[in-house]
Write an enzyme that holds these catalytic residues in place. Structure first.
Site, PDB file in Angstrom:
ATOM      1  N   GLY A  17       2.952   2.143  -2.369  1.00  0.00           N
ATOM      2  CA  GLY A  17       3.137   2.606  -3.746  1.00  0.00           C
ATOM      3  C   GLY A  17       4.427   2.182  -4.400  1.00  0.00           C
ATOM      4  N   LYS A  18       5.042   1.101  -3.908  1.00  0.00           N
ATOM      5  CA  LYS A  18       6.336   0.717  -4.484  1.00  0.00           C
ATOM      6  C   LYS A  18       6.204   0.217  -5.920  1.00  0.00           C
ATOM      7  CE  LYS A  18       6.285  -3.821  -2.231  1.00  0.00           C
ATOM      8  NZ  LYS A  18       5.031  -3.606  -1.494  1.00  0.00           N
ATOM      9  N   THR A  19       5.088  -0.474  -6.242  1.00  0.00           N
ATOM     10  CA  THR A  19       4.905  -0.947  -7.619  1.00  0.00           C
ATOM     11  C   THR A  19       4.770   0.228  -8.580  1.00  0.00           C
ATOM     12  OG1 THR A  19       3.878  -3.031  -6.915  1.00  0.00           O
ATOM     13  CG2 THR A  19       3.415  -2.274  -9.157  1.00  0.00           C
ATOM     14  N   SER A  20       3.958   1.202  -8.199  1.00  0.00           N
ATOM     15  CA  SER A  20       3.803   2.392  -9.052  1.00  0.00           C
ATOM     16  C   SER A  20       5.133   3.109  -9.212  1.00  0.00           C
ATOM     17  CB  SER A  20       2.771   3.341  -8.436  1.00  0.00           C
ATOM     18  OG  SER A  20       1.518   2.714  -8.309  1.00  0.00           O
ATOM     19  N   GLY A  42       0.767  -1.226   0.000  1.00  0.00           N
ATOM     20  CA  GLY A  42       0.000   0.000   0.000  1.00  0.00           C
ATOM     21  C   GLY A  42       0.801   1.280   0.000  1.00  0.00           C
TER      22      GLY A  42
END
Length: 592
Positions: free
Chosen positions: A22-25, A20
Site C-alpha cells: 500500500g505504499k502508493t496509496s 502490495g
C-alpha cells in the site's frame, strides 16, 4: 500523523516497501493531506506498476501534471521501463557499429535487468532532487518507491568505471549499468547527499502486520542505514481492526495472527517511530477514499443486507496437483514476489504429491527455514533441503574472485568485489545450487521455492555461455547423441511446470504479470497461476469489512482468468497459519 508532522517535515519524503503493502496509496494520501493543509506538493512515482493516475482518476505520465481538483498538488509518473530503454540506448548505440554481434548481445542482456532499471529510474529523479527551480515551485516532494541501498552504494562508488569496463575487466553481473554514470557523478553525489541528510529527507518504510513482511522491512531498514539514510519511520498498513473479531472466527484468527506478528517485531524496528493504519473496506481510489485513509469511516452495511456473491469459477489447488501428478516426475517451480506465500504453497504442493506416494524433493531458500524444520523426516516419500543464500553467495563470490579477479590490480579487484555484492549475484549463486538439484527431476518430483527471475536465466544463458558451449561441443558428434542443459530443461514444458503465485490485489497481480512477461522473454511459459490467501474463496464471514474485501477481490480474480493465466487456482485465506503437514494439507481441500 507523526510521519507527516508539518513542523519538522523535511523537503523530501520517500515511501518504500515491497509490492502490495500500500505504499502508493499511502504516498498519494500523504500528498493530498499536505496539499489540503496549504503546502505546495509534488508527488513522484517510480513504481513499475504505478497506478497514481488511476488513484486520482486522470492521466499523468512523465511530465509534471497539476491535479485540477487539488490546487496545491502536482504529480509525475516516471516510467522505469521507458527510462531504462533510454538509458540502454545511450550506452549501446555508440558501440553498436564497433562490437561484434555476439558481444553486443551480451552487453544488451547485461543492461536488461533490475539493476539497470533501478539506475535508470534514479537517473531520472536525481534531477528532481537537485533542481533548484523545483525548490522554488514546491515545498515538499514525495516519492513513491525509494531507491534501494544497493543503488545508492553503486552511486557512491569512487573510481573510473568507464576505463575499467573499456579495459575488458568488467565481466560480472551488474557492471554494465555503471558504464554511463561517470558524466553525471557530480549530480549523483549531490542527490546521495540529500538522501543521507535527515534535515532534507525522511524515509517511510511501509509493511503489513505479517512476520515475513516485517522481516523484509527490517532488512531494508538495515541496508539503508548502511548507506547513511538515518531518518526512518515505520508504517504498518492494513491492520484488521480489533472490533472486526467480534462474532467471526476468521476475523478473530486474523487479528490474533497480526497482533502476534506485531508483538514479535524484529528488534531493529522497535526503536523506529511507528504508526498503524487500519485495513479499509474499499479501494483507495479517488479523493474521498484517500482522505479517508487517515480518518474514521462511516459504519459499513450489515452483512445480512449484502447480496450473496456468486460462486467463484476457478479450480482449487488440489485440482492442479492432480494434473501435475500424472507425469510421475518433473520440476515444479513456484515463483512470485515477496509476501505472496510461495514458500508455503511450494511445501503444500510437495506434501500433496508425497501423500500420493510419489517421491518428492522440496528445495527451498526460505531464510526462516521453518518449513525445513517442520517437514524434515516427518512424511514418507518427502525429502526437504534448504539452500542457504548467504553460503551459496559467498561460495560464488570466492569462485569469481579466484577466476576473473585473479589478474586484476587492487582498484579493479575492489570494483569487482563491490559488483559481487549486488542482488543479481545472490540470484545467480542460488540458481547454481538449484541447478545441481534439477538433474533429479528425471526420476522424481523436484519442487523449487524461490526460483530465479527471467532476467537471471537470460543472464546465465547469455553471459555464462554454458548452453552455447555444450551445443558447440556436441556439433559434429555422432547423430542421436542428446544433451540437456538446465536452461533447456526450464524451457521444456514437458519437464518443467512454473506456477506464478500472487494475491487478489491490484499491485501483486500487476507485478505477477510483469514476472510472466520476463519469463516468456527467456522462453519459459508459466503453466498456471495460483491466487493465494483469498478472502473471496474463504467461508462466508460475518465481518462486514471482510465481506467488502471479498467483493473487491473478484475484479482481480477475473483479470487473472481473462487476461493473464492459461489456468489458475484459488487458495482460500486460512484461519490458522498453514504450518506442518496437517496445516499444509488444508490448503488442498477441495471447494464444493
Amino acid at each position: 500523523m507523526q510521519m507527516l508532522d508539518e513542523k519538522n517535515l523535511p523537503r523530501f519524503v520517500f515511501f518504500t516497501g515491497k509490492g502490495g503493502v500500500g505504499k502508493t496509496s499511502l504516498a498519494c494520501a500523504a500528498a493530498l493531506r499536505l496539499a489540503d493543509a496549504g503546502k505546495r506538493v509534488l508527488l513522484v512515482s517510480t513504481d513499475p506498476a504505478s497506478n497514481v493516475g488511476q488513484v486520482f482518476g486522470l492521466g499523468i505520465g512523465n511530465t509534471i501534471t497539476p491535479i485540477a481538483a487539488v490546487p496545491n498538488l502536482c504529480a509525475i509518473e516516471i516510467d522505469p521501463q521507458a527510462a531504462a530503454q533510454g538509458y540502454r540506448d545511450r550506452i549501446v548505440n555508440p558501440v553498436r557499429s564497433v562490437l561484434p554481434a555476439e558481444a553486443l548481445k551480451g552487453v544488451e542482456e547485461q543492461l536488461s535487468g533490475a539493476c539497470t532499471t533501478e539506475i535508470a529510474a534514479f537517473d531520472e529523479f536525481t534531477g528532481l532532487l537537485t533542481d533548484p527551480a523545483l525548490g522554488e515551485r514546491f515545498e515538499h516532494v514525495l516519492f513513491d518507491t525509494a531507491p534501494t541501498g544497493h543503488t545508492i552504494r553503486l552511486l557512491q562508488l569512487p573510481g573510473a568505471w568507464s576505463s575499467f569496463l573499456e579495459a575488458g575487466q568488467g565481466d560480472a553481473s551488474c557492471l554494465g549499468p555503471l558504464a554511463g554514470l561517470e558524466k553525471q557523478r557530480a549530480q549523483y553525489a549531490a542527490a546521495v547527499a540529500a538522501l543521507a541528510d535527515p534535515a532534507r529527507t525522511r524515509l517511510v518504510l511501509v509493511a503489513r502486520a505479517q512476520a515475513s513482511a516485517l522481516r523484509e522491512v527490517a532488512r531494508t531498514h538495515a541496508e539503508l542505514l548502511r548507506v547513511g539514510m538515518q531518518r526512518q519511520f515505520l508504517v504498518v498498513n492494513g491492520v484488521l481492526p480489533l472490533a472486526e473479531a467480534q462474532g467471526d472466527a476468521l476475523a478473530a484468527a486474523i487479528v490474533r495472527r497480526e497482533q502476534a506478528a506485531l508483538a514479535a517485531m524484529p528488534a531493529a524496528l522497535r526503536d523506529l517511530p511507528c504508526e498503524q493504519l487500519p485495513l479499509k473496506p474499499y479501494d483507495l481510489v479517488g479523493l474521498a477514499a484517500l482522505r479517508g485513509l487517515f480518518g474514521t469511516d462511516p459504519p459499513l452495511p450489515a452483512p445480512a443486507s449484502m447480496p450473496p456473491a456468486s460462486p467463484l469459477q476457478a479450480a482449487d489447488l488440489a485440482t492442479l496437483v492432480d494434473e501435475l501428478a500424472t507425469s510421475g516426475h518433473g520440476l515444479i517451480m513456484l515463483m512470485g514476489k515477496g509476501g505472496v506465500g510461495k514458500t508455503t504453497l511450494a511445501a503444500a504442493v510437495a506434501v500433496a504429491l508425497a501423500q500420493r506416494g510419489l517421491p518428492v524433493h522440496l528445495s527451498t531458500s526460505d531464510p526462516a527455514a521453518h518449513l525445513t524444520e517442520t517437514l524434515s523426516g516427518q512424511l514418507e516419500h518427502l525429502r526437504v533441503s534448504r539452500i542457504d543464500p548467504q553460503a551459496e553467495t559467498l561460495r560464488y563470490r570466492e569462485q569469481v574472485l579466484a577466476s576473473k579477479g585473479k589478474h586484476l590490480d587492487a582498484p579493479g579487484r575492489a570494483l569487482l568485489e563491490e559488483d559481487l555484492r549486488s542482488p543479481c549475484t545472490e540470484e545467480i549463486a542460488v540458481f547454481q545450487a538449484f541447478s545441481r538439484i534439477i538433474r533429479e527431476a528425471g526420476r522424481q518430483f523436484v519442487v523449487m521455492d524461490t526460483a530465479p527471475t527471467g532476467h537471471t536465466l537470460l543472464l546465465l544463458d547469455t553471459t555464462g555461455a554454458y548452453h552455447r558451449e555444450i551445443a558447440r561441443q556436441m556439433q559434429g558428434r555422432a547423430q542421436g547423441l542428446h544433451f540437456t542443459t538446465p536452461m533447456m530443461q526450464l524451457q521444456d514444458p514437458a519437464r518443467t511446470k512454473v506456477l506464478i503465485v500472487t494475491l487478489a490485489e491490484d499491485t501483486p497481480v500487476q507485478e505477477a504479470a510483469l514476472l510472466q512477461a520476463d519469463l516468456q522473454r527467456a522462453g519459459i511459459a508459466p503453466w498456471a497461476w495460483v491466487i493465494n490467501m483469498s478472502v473471496a474463496a474463504a467461508p462466508a464471514s460475518h465481518s462486514a469489512l471482510l465481506q467488502q474485501r471479498a467483493l473487491k477481490e473478484r475484479a482481480q480474480i477475473a483479470k487473472v482468468a481473462q487476461q493473464h493465466a492459461a489456468r489458475h487456482a484459488i487458495v482460500p485465506l486460512q484461519a490458522e497459519e498453514p504450518v506442518g503437514t496437517e496445516g499444509l494439507s488444508k490448503l488442498l481441500l477441495r471447494r464444493r
